[in-house]
Each structure stands twice: as structure tokens, then as C-alpha cells.
Scaffold this active site. Structure first.
Site, PDB file in Angstrom:
ATOM      1  N   ASP A 200      66.535 104.228  50.628  1.00 47.51           N
ATOM      2  CA  ASP A 200      65.907 102.938  50.348  1.00 47.51           C
ATOM      3  C   ASP A 200      66.595 102.259  49.174  1.00 47.51           C
ATOM      4  O   ASP A 200      66.896 101.060  49.204  1.00 47.51           O
ATOM      5  CB  ASP A 200      64.427 103.166  50.059  1.00 47.51           C
ATOM      6  CG  ASP A 200      63.621 101.884  49.985  1.00 47.51           C
ATOM      7  OD1 ASP A 200      64.005 100.886  50.628  1.00 47.51           O
ATOM      8  OD2 ASP A 200      62.586 101.883  49.299  1.00 47.51           O
ATOM      9  N   HIS A 283      67.035  95.904  55.318  1.00 43.13           N
ATOM     10  CA  HIS A 283      65.592  96.030  55.515  1.00 43.13           C
ATOM     11  C   HIS A 283      65.113  95.297  56.757  1.00 43.13           C
ATOM     12  O   HIS A 283      64.132  95.708  57.388  1.00 43.13           O
ATOM     13  CB  HIS A 283      64.831  95.554  54.275  1.00 43.13           C
ATOM     14  CG  HIS A 283      64.654  96.641  53.249  1.00 43.13           C
ATOM     15  ND1 HIS A 283      65.672  97.026  52.403  1.00 43.13           N
ATOM     16  CD2 HIS A 283      63.599  97.438  52.963  1.00 43.13           C
ATOM     17  CE1 HIS A 283      65.242  98.014  51.631  1.00 43.13           C
ATOM     18  NE2 HIS A 283      63.988  98.285  51.953  1.00 43.13           N
ATOM     19  N   HIS A 286      65.716  97.745  59.398  1.00 42.48           N
ATOM     20  CA  HIS A 286      64.625  98.723  59.317  1.00 42.48           C
ATOM     21  C   HIS A 286      63.396  98.214  60.060  1.00 42.48           C
ATOM     22  O   HIS A 286      62.784  98.927  60.856  1.00 42.48           O
ATOM     23  CB  HIS A 286      64.246  99.002  57.861  1.00 42.48           C
ATOM     24  CG  HIS A 286      62.870  99.582  57.706  1.00 42.48           C
ATOM     25  ND1 HIS A 286      61.721  98.794  57.663  1.00 42.48           N
ATOM     26  CD2 HIS A 286      62.439 100.859  57.620  1.00 42.48           C
ATOM     27  CE1 HIS A 286      60.662  99.566  57.561  1.00 42.48           C
ATOM     28  NE2 HIS A 286      61.065 100.825  57.520  1.00 42.48           N
ATOM     29  N   HIS A 300      60.760 105.653  55.891  1.00 41.59           N
ATOM     30  CA  HIS A 300      61.248 104.302  55.604  1.00 41.59           C
ATOM     31  C   HIS A 300      62.716 104.309  55.177  1.00 41.59           C
ATOM     32  O   HIS A 300      63.551 103.595  55.735  1.00 41.59           O
ATOM     33  CB  HIS A 300      60.377 103.687  54.508  1.00 41.59           C
ATOM     34  CG  HIS A 300      60.874 102.387  53.971  1.00 41.59           C
ATOM     35  ND1 HIS A 300      60.656 101.186  54.608  1.00 41.59           N
ATOM     36  CD2 HIS A 300      61.577 102.088  52.843  1.00 41.59           C
ATOM     37  CE1 HIS A 300      61.198 100.205  53.901  1.00 41.59           C
ATOM     38  NE2 HIS A 300      61.758 100.733  52.825  1.00 41.59           N
TER      39      HIS A 300
END
Length: 407
Positions: A200, A283, A286, A300
Site C-alpha cells: 500500500d 488505487h 485496486h 488491500h
């Protein structure tokens, strides 16, 4: 090569060690902003001081945690709260940070007359506690027990559907009042949490850098400050230096300087960097990956790492840089291929579903300094598989297997 080179590629260094001034549009007169929590506390035994910090913000706290985290933390929290003259009241987190769950927690806050909410655990209960606290207008305190995301510091929550797919971001007018991170808990947690946090946090600089080179905005719609971008870069630098020794230390439940550094990079610096530096494709991809069931076993940060590689492909970053990033993150233990994400045999229709979600009008992929289509993302995902396997082969790493699990 699938990575290719664009005329606007970064300096030819795999670690992106420079940010040239002319690539940043700092001449703009638009508003710039930096967001941060009111106080950040980190270190071994920090949980024993939680009561002191909570007492500054309320007299009737409600703690939100799942049963496993409660069992792990209740004794030191109870001792700390009793010393501060605070009652101890837990509410069990339901498992998914959905609108329904945050509304349920808000109702429990109201029922108990709570004047401060404390989210304890990973990003999901903390995001839910922030949402419930915002509903009632009470102070919010984050107590991460792992260094797996930067959610504890941010002024937003990621809202998921009951089925676990990304639904939306929910923004708040301020960050948590206090963040308390006990690195002894980080060291005792399963190593995959720290690894996911590295995935992340590495994206923070990749995305902030892209935002700084174009007309993108931060999570609250302003332009990035130099400070926000620099903090994103600092997170990146720390991780390249300390991630591997930190992972090795946590495998043996040790708190070392490398663990302290990575915990700060994953939690504080990444949080400040993404919120005040901006998000881009990593992201957004993601979020697209959550739209298909194949990836639901991944954490995540594991999905974000696939997004980071795909963003580098979309940017046309030099192949050497993409390959070194893949090799490094593979050694850390992150997925670097679609195979590891459960998408090795995915049809083009499945990848198109991911790409359509990633390129939705509200998505941060549009912060890139060039237009991106659904087909561009489908092709970039395909390149992730090819480049990921190739980089592993050339580095003598094992062939990717399906899928990497976060458990």
C-alpha cells in the site's frame, strides 16, 4: 518491451531517487492543502498510554474491534482506561466496512451516550469507527494493531458493499484526533499484515509523483503541497531501505529500528502522502480488482501492488525500473503477477470488468497526466502477468503460483 519508454518517463533509476523540479506544476496558483491527524504516537508499549490520550477527548468512549483484536488488546486497554478514570465498553465489529455497519456502530454510540469512538485493529474497523464518529460528530481515535494500511491517519473511509466490493470513498472534514500505534503489536502480528502495508505504502510515491507531474488533485480536491509530495517520497525511501529487514524481524516477533521505520512509513507517511499528495492509477486498479470475486482473498495492499505495476506500465516507465520494482516487491512477499492475484486464467471479459471499474468517472486514475481507456488498463494488466513472470525468472525467483493469500 511491454514497459516501453515515453518521452515523459522518470529519470532512469529504478528507485525514483529524484523528483525534478520542472516536472512539478508548482507554478500553479490553485489552492494547496496538507491534512494530518491531530496527534500521532508510535512505539513499543504505546497502547499502555491510550487512556491518557482518549481522556483528552471524552469521558465515555466506545471501542470498536473484532473479537480477536479485543482478546489481544483488552487487558492493556482496561488497565490504561482505569488509570485514566474511563469506562471500558467494546462493540464488536461486524467484519465489512459497509454503510450498514457504520450506521449500526453509530446507533450503538448513540445508545451508550458515547462522546468519543476508538477504532481498534486493521483498516476496516478503523474506517467504520471514523464513519460512525462522523455521523454523531464525536472525536475519532485510531488504534491500529497492524501496520497494514494508512487508513488510521486519514480523513476518509473506504466504503465497501456487503459482498466486499469497493463502493465509494467517504470524506470527512478532519483527520482522526489521535493515532496510537504500538509496535510491539505490529511485531507480534502475522507477517502478511506488514507486507501488505508495504504494498500500500510503495504506491504512495508512485501515485503522488504522477499527480505532481500533471493537473491532478489530492483527495479533497486541492493541489498537492510540496510537503505532501515529499512525505510520499520519504515513505518510498524508507521502504526500499528497511522493508526487507523489517519483514525478517517481524517473522521472529522482534521490534527493531527497521520495524519502527516501516511501521511509520506504512501508517503515517503513506497516510500523509496519499491524502496530501494524491492518488492515481494504482488505487483505482485496486478498486477495479475488488469488482471481481477472484481477488477477494487478497489484502488491500496486495491488490494495490498489482495496481502499482500496472500504473508503471501505463506510464511507459523504463523497463529496468518496472523490473526492479517487481523483483523488490516479490522479495518482500507481494504479488507481482495476475496469477498470484487469482486472475491467471481470467478471461478478457473479467479483466474488462476490472478495467471498467478502475476507469469509472470518479476514479483517481484520471489524475494521471494523460487519458486512460478501458482497453489501456486491460492491456496493462496483461503486461503485469508477462513482466512479473519474466522478472522472476531473470532474478532466479520461484515461478508465481496462484493465488497468494493474505491469511
Amino acid at each position: 518491451m511491454l514497459g516501453g519508454d515515453r518521452s515523459d518517463s522518470p529519470p532512469n533509476t529504478a528507485k525514483y531517487t529524484e523528483l525534478e523540479g520542472e516536472t512539478m506544476t508548482q507554478h500553479s496558483t490553485g489552492l494547496r492543502s496538507l491534512m494530518s491527524p491531530g496527534r500521532y504516537v508510535q512505539g513499543r508499549g504505546a497502547l499502555t498510554e491510550l487512556g491518557t490520550h482518549v481522556a483528552r477527548h471524552g469521558e465515555r468512549p466506545l471501542l470498536v474491534a473484532d473479537n480477536q483484536v479485543r482478546e489481544l488488546t483488552e487487558e492493556p486497554i482496561r488497565t490504561s482506561f482505569e488509570a485514566a478514570g474511563l469506562p471500558v465498553l467494546f462493540e464488536t465489529f461486524g467484519g465489512v466496512p459497509s454503510r450498514v455497519e457504520s450506521e449500526r456502530i453509530a446507533a450503538r454510540l448513540r445508545d451508550h451516550g458515547a462522546d468519543v469512538v476508538v477504532g481498534v485493529g486493521g483498516g476496516a474497523p478503523i474506517d467504520t469507527a471514523k464513519a460512525a464518529g462522523d455521523d454523531l460528530g464525536v472525536p475519532r481515535i485510531s488504534v491500529p494493531t497492524v501496520a497494514s494500511t494508512d487508513a488510521p491517519t486519514s480523513a476518509l473511509s473506504v466504503v465497501y458493499t456487503e459482498a466486499g466490493a469497493f463502493e465509494s470513498y467517504r470524506f470527512y472534514d478532519r483527520n482522526p484526533d489521535v493515532v496510537v500505534l504500538d509496535t510491539e503489536l505490529v511485531a507480534k502480528a502475522p507477517t502478511h499484515f506488514l507486507i501488505a502495508g508495504v504494498g500500500d505504502a510503495l504506491a504512495t510515491w508512485i501515485e503522488a509523483r504522477a499527480v505532481s507531474r500533471g493537473d491532478g488533485t489530492t483527495m479533497i480536491g486541492d493541489r498537492a503541497t510540496r510537503a505532501g509530495t515529499a512525505l510520499a517520497k520519504l515513505s518510498w525511501d524508507i521502504l526500499w531501505e528497511s522493508a526487507l529487514p523489517a519483514v525478517r524481524a517481524v517473522e521472529h516477533n522482534l521490534v527493531t529500528p527497521a520495524v519502527e521505520a516501516v511501521a511509520e512509513a506504512n501508517t503515517l507517511l503513506s497516510g500523509l502522502g496519499f491524502e496530501s499528495g494524491g492518488l492515481a492509477a494504482a488505487h483505482a486498479i485496486h478498486d477495479g480488482l475488488t469488482a471481481v470475486p477472484h481477488t477477494h482473498a487478497l489484502a488491500h495492499g496486495q491488490k494495490v501492488n498489482i495496481g502499482s505495476i500496472a500504473q508503471l506500465v501505463l506510464e511507459g516507465a523504463p523497463s529496468s525500473e518496472i523490473e526492479e520494482f517487481i523483483r523488490f516487491t516479490a522479495r518482500v512477499g507481494l504479488p507481482t503477477t495476475l496469477t498470484e492475484a487469482g486472475l491467471g486464467d481470467a478471461t478478457e471479459d473479467v479483466l474488462r470488468t476490472v478495467a471498467e471499474a478502475a476507469t469509472a468517472p470518479s476514479e483517481t486514475i484520471h489524475n494521471l497526466p494523460f487519458a486512460v481507456t478501458v482497453t489501456d488498463v486491460v492491456d496493462a494488466l496483461g503486461a503485469v502477468e508477462v513482466l512479473g513472470q519474466q522478472a522472476r525468472d531473470e532474478a532466479g525467483l520461484p515461478r508465481a503460483q496462484a493465488p497468494i493469500s493474505h491469511g
